[in-house]
Design an enzyme around this catalytic site. Sequence first.
Site, PDB file in Angstrom:
ATOM      1  N   ASP A   1       0.765  -1.252   0.000  1.00 44.53           N
ATOM      2  CA  ASP A   1       0.000   0.000   0.000  1.00 44.53           C
ATOM      3  C   ASP A   1       0.803   1.314   0.000  1.00 44.53           C
ATOM      4  O   ASP A   1       1.775   1.443   0.736  1.00 44.53           O
ATOM      5  CB  ASP A   1      -0.853   0.108   1.269  1.00 44.53           C
ATOM      6  CG  ASP A   1      -1.579  -1.155   1.621  1.00 44.53           C
ATOM      7  OD1 ASP A   1      -1.570  -2.098   0.830  1.00 44.53           O
ATOM      8  OD2 ASP A   1      -2.158  -1.182   2.718  1.00 44.53           O
TER       9      ASP A   1
ATOM     10  N   GLU B   1     -10.341  -2.426   4.241  1.00 47.92           N
ATOM     11  CA  GLU B   1      -9.010  -1.897   4.547  1.00 47.92           C
ATOM     12  C   GLU B   1      -8.859  -0.500   3.944  1.00 47.92           C
ATOM     13  O   GLU B   1      -9.630  -0.087   3.068  1.00 47.92           O
ATOM     14  CB  GLU B   1      -7.929  -2.824   3.951  1.00 47.92           C
ATOM     15  CG  GLU B   1      -7.982  -4.247   4.502  1.00 47.92           C
ATOM     16  CD  GLU B   1      -6.858  -5.151   4.034  1.00 47.92           C
ATOM     17  OE1 GLU B   1      -6.591  -5.184   2.817  1.00 47.92           O
ATOM     18  OE2 GLU B   1      -6.245  -5.829   4.876  1.00 47.92           O
TER      19      GLU B   1
HETATM   20  C1  FRU Z   1      -3.820  -3.598   2.840  1.00 50.82           C
HETATM   21  C2  FRU Z   1      -3.188  -4.043   4.150  1.00 50.82           C
HETATM   22  C3  FRU Z   1      -3.565  -3.066   5.249  1.00 50.82           C
HETATM   23  C4  FRU Z   1      -2.433  -3.237   6.227  1.00 50.82           C
HETATM   24  C5  FRU Z   1      -1.260  -3.458   5.309  1.00 50.82           C
HETATM   25  C6  FRU Z   1      -0.210  -4.390   5.852  1.00 50.82           C
HETATM   26  O1  FRU Z   1      -3.205  -4.092   1.720  1.00 50.82           O
HETATM   27  O2  FRU Z   1      -3.573  -5.363   4.460  1.00 50.82           O
HETATM   28  O3  FRU Z   1      -4.831  -3.297   5.799  1.00 50.82           O
HETATM   29  O4  FRU Z   1      -2.260  -2.110   7.043  1.00 50.82           O
HETATM   30  O5  FRU Z   1      -1.767  -3.993   4.099  1.00 50.82           O
HETATM   31  O6  FRU Z   1       0.907  -4.434   5.031  1.00 50.82           O
END
Ligand code: FRU
Length: 503
Positions: free
Chosen positions: A40, A214
């Site tokens: 992300d 998310e």
């Molecule tokens: C989304 C996610 C978020 C988390 C991060 C962990 O892709 O799963 O929810 O904070 O990636 O790397």
Amino acid sequence: MKKIVGFLMAGVALATSAAAQHADPRPTYHFAPAKNWMNDPNGLVYYDGEYHLFYQYNPHGDRWGHMNWGHAVSRDLVRWQELPIAIPETADVMAFSGSAVVDWNNTTGFGRNGKPPMIAIYTGHNPKAKLQSQYLAYSNDHGRTWTVHGEVLSVGSPEFRDPKVFWHTATKRWVMVAVMALENRAVIFTSPNLRQWTFASSFGPAGGRGKNWECPDLFEIPVEGGAAGEKRWVLGINLGDNAVGGGSGGQYFIGDFDGTKFTTVQGWPSEAQWMDYGADFYAAVSWNDLPKNDPRRVWIGWANDWRYAEAIPTWPSRGLMTVPRQVTLKKYSDGYRIVQKPVTEVASLHGSRQDFAATLSEAATSLPVEGGAADLEFTIDAGSSEQVAITLTDGEGYQTVVGVNPTVNEVFVDRTRSGPHFHDGFANRHVAPVDLKSRRVKLRILADESILEVFINDGERTITDRFFRGGGPLRWSASSRGKAQLKLTAWTMNTSAPQVAAK
Ligand code: FRU
């Protein structure tokens, strides 16, 4: 979390890493770290002439794990320079996704010498304690080095994450939107100082549901084609699985936000409204604090899908961002819809231009596109054609197709024959609904070695898909089942060499 998946796929991923060592042309103008794993985008903020792009980064390998905040900086949103890691994991706590703001009024008290601090609010993921809680870190040197202040908000949950924080002008305080991921709920908190947070409201489940919600985002935006001066709020919610492309993807809600509670506009549909119709647009969040003379809302997505993210055959880095996109909101006769366009700065990467026109038939017409990195503007009049296809063929005969099917009002990307098999979830076709009654459509395609970002009719729909070739250079051609007219303006793209002075 991805831990179990990571473990199960370790064998596959190792095998593909080795195989991909020869077959991984780096993107020319999309951001990817020099090596290792990225997911992300995080902490998107503008300050003092620089756009910051932090991101989920594993400095120890090319699969998910050891989450740190990696860091890149740009002066124009399109030429990025990778900098050293900004926020590392500690022995117990990984630095999961979150956001950053400039604390202009020094509400935190972390400013220095009259200069506002940059504040990151992110999720501390503590697997031993089975806890996800929100942490604060600050920087007094343009995001180059960070001090972790520590936890500022916990609700005692193992699935409370991805805070997006912004200054709410009307109520003169900070707002955080985060998720209770497994419950498919967005939760809103407010704060005077980014350190003490008060629960305000909850939204969801609604729209698209799945294992996780998310990376939420919440911002106000003017409505094009609405009442005079109309503004609405966009709530972006990413869905870990079960999205339109088959795996992870983004949805959005349009509504109002009074500083406490988000409510959808009347008549907002109960089914999910997708940000993008491909498989590879995830965790999109927007920049905070763009300069006052830049009224745009700009977001960027991670060009991947959790189903196969750890198996994609790229090396030595695994993870790619889309190009930053300007988001606008339009009101149509059937309701509100977001529109996305590549930021105008993309044009500053243009190299040589070719203009081309042809009448298409079943035999392939080759297109004057040089190399794997291009910005292509197609105008298609499908006439009596049943299907118009723009085809990318690699040196081994693998093909990826961007197609238009006027009779069923569809634009699609077909990557079922894109390259050698590496994951069962990958070889599929992604369809965007587009009104093609007029038989005409405009397609802008940003291509960059292993990604196609397709903007349909000036961004009313988008399809973002990765593709992985067998080998050799890419050739472009077009064909049609029945006569069709095609016009193309094609630009080569210059490599986005970094241009960031030391701060
Ligand atoms: C989304 C996610 C978020 C988390 C991060 C962990 O892709 O799963 O929810 O904070 O990636 O790397």
